[in-house]
Motif scaffolding. Structure first.
Motif, mmCIF file in Angstrom:
data_model
loop_
_atom_site.group_PDB
_atom_site.id
_atom_site.type_symbol
_atom_site.label_atom_id
_atom_site.label_comp_id
_atom_site.label_asym_id
_atom_site.label_seq_id
_atom_site.Cartn_x
_atom_site.Cartn_y
_atom_site.Cartn_z
ATOM 1 N N LEU A 187 103.707 -88.377 32.005
ATOM 2 C CA LEU A 187 102.564 -89.461 32.105
ATOM 3 C C LEU A 187 101.243 -88.567 31.563
ATOM 4 C CD1 LEU A 187 103.113 -91.334 35.504
ATOM 5 C CD2 LEU A 187 104.109 -92.086 32.872
ATOM 6 N N THR A 188 100.886 -87.448 32.239
ATOM 7 C CA THR A 188 99.790 -86.660 31.756
ATOM 8 C C THR A 188 99.782 -86.262 30.168
ATOM 9 O OG1 THR A 188 99.615 -85.840 34.015
ATOM 10 C CG2 THR A 188 98.576 -84.489 31.981
ATOM 11 N N ARG A 189 101.252 -85.986 29.735
ATOM 12 C CA ARG A 189 101.491 -85.626 28.239
ATOM 13 C C ARG A 189 100.990 -86.999 27.495
ATOM 14 N NH1 ARG A 189 104.468 -81.594 26.239
ATOM 15 N NH2 ARG A 189 105.548 -83.063 24.733
ATOM 16 N N ASN A 190 101.490 -87.995 27.917
ATOM 17 C CA ASN A 190 100.965 -89.391 27.225
ATOM 18 C C ASN A 190 99.347 -89.580 27.185
ATOM 19 O OD1 ASN A 190 103.919 -89.893 27.039
ATOM 20 N ND2 ASN A 190 103.598 -91.357 29.058
ATOM 21 N N PHE A 191 98.549 -89.102 27.994
ATOM 22 C CA PHE A 191 97.547 -89.268 28.019
ATOM 23 C C PHE A 191 96.710 -88.193 26.929
ATOM 24 C CE2 PHE A 191 93.068 -87.593 28.813
ATOM 25 C CZ PHE A 191 92.329 -88.548 29.030
ATOM 26 N N VAL A 192 97.399 -86.875 26.899
ATOM 27 C CA VAL A 192 97.122 -85.872 26.054
ATOM 28 C C VAL A 192 97.215 -86.536 24.456
ATOM 29 C CG1 VAL A 192 97.371 -83.715 25.027
ATOM 30 C CG2 VAL A 192 96.982 -84.042 27.477
ATOM 31 N N MET B 48 90.539 -79.826 25.107
ATOM 32 C CA MET B 48 90.927 -79.946 26.517
ATOM 33 C C MET B 48 90.932 -78.390 27.186
ATOM 34 S SD MET B 48 94.966 -80.710 27.963
ATOM 35 C CE MET B 48 95.698 -79.068 27.272
ATOM 36 N N PHE B 49 90.352 -78.506 28.489
ATOM 37 C CA PHE B 49 90.383 -77.315 29.116
ATOM 38 C C PHE B 49 91.213 -77.651 30.351
ATOM 39 C CE2 PHE B 49 88.636 -75.077 33.047
ATOM 40 C CZ PHE B 49 88.836 -73.735 32.607
ATOM 41 N N TRP B 50 92.241 -76.491 30.450
ATOM 42 C CA TRP B 50 93.672 -76.347 31.132
ATOM 43 C C TRP B 50 93.227 -75.688 32.466
ATOM 44 C CZ3 TRP B 50 98.473 -73.268 30.189
ATOM 45 C CH2 TRP B 50 99.243 -73.449 31.148
ATOM 46 N N ILE B 51 93.419 -76.243 33.458
ATOM 47 C CA ILE B 51 93.486 -75.401 34.816
ATOM 48 C C ILE B 51 95.147 -75.403 35.475
ATOM 49 C CG2 ILE B 51 92.876 -75.198 37.424
ATOM 50 C CD1 ILE B 51 90.095 -76.924 36.382
ATOM 51 N N GLY B 52 95.563 -74.351 35.411
ATOM 52 C CA GLY B 52 97.055 -74.265 35.979
ATOM 53 C C GLY B 52 97.614 -72.921 35.441
ATOM 54 N N PRO B 53 98.750 -72.738 36.494
ATOM 55 C CA PRO B 53 99.604 -71.472 35.906
ATOM 56 C C PRO B 53 100.447 -71.418 34.606
ATOM 57 C CG PRO B 53 100.633 -72.862 37.684
ATOM 58 C CD PRO B 53 99.513 -73.341 37.277
ATOM 59 N N GLU B 54 100.515 -70.541 34.002
ATOM 60 C CA GLU B 54 101.189 -70.377 32.820
ATOM 61 C C GLU B 54 102.528 -70.908 32.734
ATOM 62 O OE1 GLU B 54 101.628 -69.715 28.758
ATOM 63 O OE2 GLU B 54 99.861 -69.380 30.050
ATOM 64 N N ARG B 55 103.394 -71.032 33.899
ATOM 65 C CA ARG B 55 104.450 -71.855 34.040
ATOM 66 C C ARG B 55 104.620 -73.111 33.867
ATOM 67 N NH1 ARG B 55 103.194 -70.967 39.632
ATOM 68 N NH2 ARG B 55 103.042 -72.715 40.735
ATOM 69 N N ASP B 56 103.144 -73.692 33.630
ATOM 70 C CA ASP B 56 103.044 -75.104 33.335
ATOM 71 C C ASP B 56 102.733 -75.372 32.104
ATOM 72 O OD1 ASP B 56 103.790 -75.892 36.269
ATOM 73 O OD2 ASP B 56 101.446 -75.988 36.898
ATOM 74 N N SER B 57 102.857 -74.497 31.058
ATOM 75 C CA SER B 57 102.242 -74.767 29.729
ATOM 76 C C SER B 57 102.913 -75.867 28.982
ATOM 77 C CB SER B 57 102.447 -73.349 28.967
ATOM 78 O OG SER B 57 103.842 -72.893 28.948
ATOM 79 N N SER B 58 104.239 -76.024 29.626
ATOM 80 C CA SER B 58 104.878 -77.210 28.972
ATOM 81 C C SER B 58 104.233 -78.588 28.944
ATOM 82 C CB SER B 58 106.320 -77.587 29.472
ATOM 83 O OG SER B 58 106.246 -77.827 31.151
ATOM 84 N N ILE B 59 103.117 -78.824 29.704
ATOM 85 C CA ILE B 59 102.283 -79.879 29.633
ATOM 86 C C ILE B 59 101.663 -80.393 28.340
ATOM 87 C CG2 ILE B 59 100.106 -78.790 30.424
ATOM 88 C CD1 ILE B 59 101.607 -81.936 32.207
ATOM 89 N N HIS B 60 101.453 -79.339 27.548
ATOM 90 C CA HIS B 60 100.778 -79.487 26.529
ATOM 91 C C HIS B 60 101.716 -78.929 25.037
ATOM 92 C CE1 HIS B 60 99.458 -75.315 26.192
ATOM 93 N NE2 HIS B 60 99.043 -75.297 27.405
ATOM 94 N N ARG B 61 102.836 -78.536 25.493
ATOM 95 C CA ARG B 61 103.696 -77.865 24.504
ATOM 96 C C ARG B 61 104.146 -79.055 23.457
ATOM 97 N NH1 ARG B 61 107.808 -75.472 27.090
ATOM 98 N NH2 ARG B 61 106.430 -73.762 27.720
ATOM 99 N N GLY B 62 103.947 -78.752 22.098
ATOM 100 C CA GLY B 62 104.320 -79.658 21.017
ATOM 101 C C GLY B 62 103.444 -80.787 20.615
ATOM 102 N N LEU B 63 102.005 -80.807 21.591
ATOM 103 C CA LEU B 63 101.407 -81.830 21.571
ATOM 104 C C LEU B 63 100.040 -81.661 20.359
ATOM 105 C CD1 LEU B 63 101.141 -83.219 25.145
ATOM 106 C CD2 LEU B 63 102.502 -84.318 23.042
#
Length: 284
Positions: free
Chosen positions: A88-93, A101-116
């Motif tokens: 759902l967050t990826r849909n927002f992006v 976008m400023f991203w707060i989070g660990p590197e393991r969550d990088s898929s949140i913006h991958r390919g967008l």
């Protein structure tokens, strides 16, 4: 309001239930290993004609969640589909192309913006924040982000919370999640937008997937949610209009230690809106 007792088996609750919306972390695994009896319970329910949609506040796409489940030994046959707050967050992006976008989070969550093709920027140049978690959830808490959140509020940046959980289990410990930072930001007067439980969009998406699998919509009185968090699972289910089976072995385990039955006053104090039943851990 009546007292609440513990039940031992899922099979005693699913007569007439066509769809289960099950939490993952705390129900199916604890962040380090899966719970075999829980997985078998969901698999058995599916074999008997039920549909299982896993709904999770994981700040990653569903395919990434599935890879993690496989790593923990959770068979694909235990569920029909996964809906994540990450999707759902990826849909927002995706709906905000060109915005920074400023991203707060660990590197393991990088898929949140991958390919967008997201435009990454430092905080002072960003249009919005996406928070998937703490940079180091092993050592940090939300308080470590107070100065950053004050700066974000000055810039009037909306914070998109990709995981509304405050804490989750990791083995036998509780670790802080993105929801802790988002709630701090709200307390400081910032705007926080939440994707995931207990908010309605994740349930609407889960029911749409269930309808695809079953070939028709399912009445909400034939849906059962399963979870271990009062704040997300129970509140979300109640707000959406479905019953909830509440598991006590998760993040609230200390509150239920040694308890066999809850009187009405305790039910109101612990839950507000009572679940349909209590179970220590999921089993068929």
């Amino acid at each position: 309001m009546t007292s609440l007792r513990f039940v031992e088996r899922l099979r005693d609750l699913v007569d007439g239930v066509e769809v289960i919306l099950s939490d993952i972390w705390g129900v199916v695994h604890n962040g380090l290993e899966s719970f075999p009896e829980a997985c078998e319970a969901l698999h058995t329910y599916r074999q008997r004609g039920g549909t299982v949609i896993l709904i999770t506040n994981a700040p990653r796409p569903a395919d990434s969640v599935q890879r993690q489940l496989r790593k923990f030994g959770v068979a694909d046959e235990a569920y029909d589909a996964i809906v994540s707050s990450g999707d759902l967050t990826r849909n927002f992006v995706a709906d905000h192309p060109g915005k920074k976008m400023f991203w707060i989070g660990p590197e393991r969550d990088s898929s949140i913006h991958r390919g967008l093709d997201a435009v990454m920027a430092p905080l002072e140049q960003a249009d919005y924040i996406v928070c998937t978690g703490l940079f180091d959830d092993e050592t940090e808490s939300a308080e470590d982000y107070r100065a950053m959140m004050l700066q974000a509020r000055e810039h009037r940046l909306p914070l998109i919370c990709a995981n509304p959980d405050i804490v989750v289990e990791r083995g036998d410990r509780l670790i802080y999640c993105a929801g802790a930072i988002a709630e701090l930001y709200r307390e400081l007067g910032g705007e926080a937008i939440f994707y995931g439980k207990p908010h309605r969009p994740i349930y609407e998406r889960a029911m749409a997937l269930a309808a695809e699998r079953r070939g028709r919509p399912t009445s909400l009185d034939r849906v059962l949610a399963i979870g271990d968090s009062v704040r997300t699972d129970l509140t979300g289910a109640h707000s959406f209009g479905i019953d909830c089976l509440f598991l006590t072995r998760g993040i609230h385990s200390e509150e239920f230690e040694g308890i066999e039955q809850l009187d009405p006053a305790s039910v109101k104090e612990l839950f507000g809106h009572p679940p349909r039943a209590l179970m220590r851990e999921l089993r068929w």
